[in-house]
Design an enzyme around this catalytic site. Structure first.
Site, PDB file in Angstrom:
ATOM      1  CG  ASP A  24      -3.530  -4.390  -3.142  1.00 40.85           C
ATOM      2  OD1 ASP A  24      -4.592  -4.301  -2.485  1.00 40.85           O
ATOM      3  OD2 ASP A  24      -2.482  -4.875  -2.676  1.00 40.85           O
ATOM      4  CG  ASP A  51      -3.190  -3.594   2.236  1.00 42.24           C
ATOM      5  OD1 ASP A  51      -3.847  -3.362   3.276  1.00 42.24           O
ATOM      6  OD2 ASP A  51      -2.548  -4.644   2.051  1.00 42.24           O
ATOM      7  CG  ASP A  93       1.516  -2.812  -3.656  1.00 46.26           C
ATOM      8  OD1 ASP A  93       2.484  -2.467  -4.370  1.00 46.26           O
ATOM      9  OD2 ASP A  93       1.530  -3.808  -2.922  1.00 46.26           O
TER      10      ASP A  93
END
Ligand SMILES: [Zn+2]
Length: 288
Positions: free
Chosen positions: A72, A74, A239
């Site tokens: 992930d 972000d 992450d």
């Protein structure tokens, strides 16, 4: 919805956010696309999520079979931002930065680790990369954490000068991180050296790219601490909590991110992805 989810639909756990406060409804299982569509129409949740894991009994989250290896990135949490966005904010420039990081990760995953089944989606505020290869689908948490360290350059290598492999990944991520690091951030960690590092940044980055430890030392002194600091920052481009969590649910591609009014979309061609593909039709109609 992408094929890789449709084909394993009944083995996945679905989660829903009924009121905008987060995915509190979990343990949902659907045997057909029609059932899922019916559920969505009946309940119109704020958001829909699907597990990275396949289970024998998804409605009880039991009988774990395997999990995608998920990353992930972000845009709101990038360790170094190319724009003026504050914490929690996102703009086109940091989204573009996130896209480039995802492409870098996929390069390392395919060239260094030989992984082939990479799937991308736009999450609404960044990008998800899922690796479907059987060879990584049974990895446990600590092994997944090691993959994160590898693909982001999260540990200082024993030999910085090795031409290929991990050292190269580390050098490239360090150069990338340092290039974008503002002087204030350097000052927090290196109060006395920050100004010098900033002045010599182009040369330090070049020396980093070439793995010339002595040159870095000549330019800024204490290169060990600088490398440790960069390694720590490198690992936060993704992450890591998402990658190690084999029971994670991720936003379902083809659904709306209600917080930003963008669609979470499956991306066939990450190199040519443009944000227009994620604008929902109702938003376009609204523009008149
Ligand atoms: Zn931004």
């Amino acid at each position: 919805m992408p094929d890789f989810i449709q084909q394993t639909l009944s083995l996945r756990e679905f989660g829903f956010d009924p009121d905008g406060t987060g995915p509190s409804q979990r343990y949902r299982q659907f045997f057909t696309m029609e059932q899922l569509a019916f559920y969505l129409r009946e309940n119109f949740p704020f958001s829909a999520y699907v597990s990275v894991a396949l289970y024998e009994k998804p409605s009880r989250r039991e009988g774990w079979i395997k999990s995608e290896l998920a990353f992930d990135v972000d845009a709101k949490d990038l360790p170094v931002k190319p724009c003026g966005c504050g914490e929690g904010q996102v703009c086109e420039r940091c989204l573009e930065e996130a896209r480039r990081v995802v492409m870098l990760l996929s390069d390392v995953l395919s060239s260094d680790l030989g992984l082939r089944e990479l799937r991308f989606s736009y999450s609404g505020r960044g990008f998800h990369l899922r690796v479907l290869d059987e060879s990584v689908s049974k990895l446990e948490q600590n092994e997944r954490a090691q993959v994160v360290s590898y693909v982001t350059g999260g540990v200082v290598p024993t030999d910085l000068t090795f031409v290929l492999g991990y050292s190269k990944v580390f050098r490239e991520f360090c150069a990338r991180t340092l290039e974008r690091l503002p002087e204030e951030r350097l000052r927090e960690v290196f109060p006395k050296l920050a100004k010098r590092i900033q002045e010599k940044k182009a040369e330090v980055v070049e020396a980093l790219r070439r793995g010339r430890r002595e040159e870095i030392r000549g330019l800024v002194g204490k290169e060990e601490r600088l490398l440790e600091f960069l390694a720590k920052l490198n690992s936060t481009w993704v992450d890591g909590k998402v990658t190690v969590d084999v029971k994670r649910i991720l936003r379902l591609p083809s659904t709306l991110h209600s917080g930003v009014s963008m669609k979470c979309v499956y991306i066939r061609d990450i190199e040519n992805f443009s944000l227009d593909q994620a604008v929902p039709r109702f938003a376009l109609e609204g523009r008149g």
